[in-house]
Motif scaffolding. Structure first.
Motif, PDB file in Angstrom:
ATOM      1  N   ILE A  30       0.846  -1.308   0.120  1.00 13.74           N
ATOM      2  CA  ILE A  30      -0.150  -0.053   0.125  1.00 13.74           C
ATOM      3  C   ILE A  30       0.947   1.390   0.065  1.00 13.74           C
ATOM      4  N   THR A  31       1.836   1.170   0.818  1.00 12.48           N
ATOM      5  CA  THR A  31       2.794   2.543   0.882  1.00 12.48           C
ATOM      6  C   THR A  31       3.348   2.819  -0.573  1.00 12.48           C
ATOM      7  N   TYR A  32       4.037   1.749  -1.265  1.00 13.71           N
ATOM      8  CA  TYR A  32       4.544   2.033  -2.532  1.00 13.71           C
ATOM      9  C   TYR A  32       3.416   2.499  -3.536  1.00 13.71           C
ATOM     10  N   LYS A  33       2.195   2.126  -3.504  1.00 10.42           N
ATOM     11  CA  LYS A  33       1.149   2.305  -4.467  1.00 10.42           C
ATOM     12  C   LYS A  33       0.654   3.706  -4.124  1.00 10.42           C
ATOM     13  N   VAL A  34       0.459   3.972  -2.978  1.00 13.06           N
ATOM     14  CA  VAL A  34       0.097   5.337  -2.517  1.00 13.06           C
ATOM     15  C   VAL A  34       1.053   6.288  -2.608  1.00 13.06           C
ATOM     16  N   LYS A  35       2.296   6.034  -2.135  1.00 11.30           N
ATOM     17  CA  LYS A  35       3.286   7.214  -1.831  1.00 11.30           C
ATOM     18  C   LYS A  35       4.659   7.043  -2.830  1.00 11.30           C
TER      19      LYS A  35
END
Length: 90
Positions: A30-35
């Motif tokens: 999620i962190t990679y996909k969002v930020k």
């Protein structure tokens, strides 16, 4: 297929058998996909700091090596550093 000496080196250096697979695997977080990858690296550095505070210097070293590998992948254009969000100008 990764050779046994390379797996052993990766295990010592990064704490994982296949650093390339690990690097690709972060693209599903999620962190990679969002930020983007830069935020993943920041999270890894924070984790390394926690390991240092706990006295686990080997784990801190391995986590920092993973962070350096990911930064290299970002710099080489293999991973996205920052995700542009809708409605925000770069």
């Amino acid at each position: 297929m990764t050779s046994s000496p390379e797996v052993s080196r990766n295990r010592r250096r990064y704490g994982v058998n296949h650093i390339e697979k690990y690097a690709l695997g972060i693209t599903e977080t999620i962190t990679y996909k969002v930020k983007g990858g830069n935020s993943v690296v920041v999270d890894l550095i924070t984790s390394a700091q926690d390991s240092i505070a706990d006295g686990d210097l080997n784990n801190a070293r391995q986590v920092l090596n993973v962070a350096k590998h990911l930064l290299s992948e970002i710099n080489n254009g293999n991973l996205v550093g920052t995700v542009k969000r809708k409605g925000r100008e770069a």
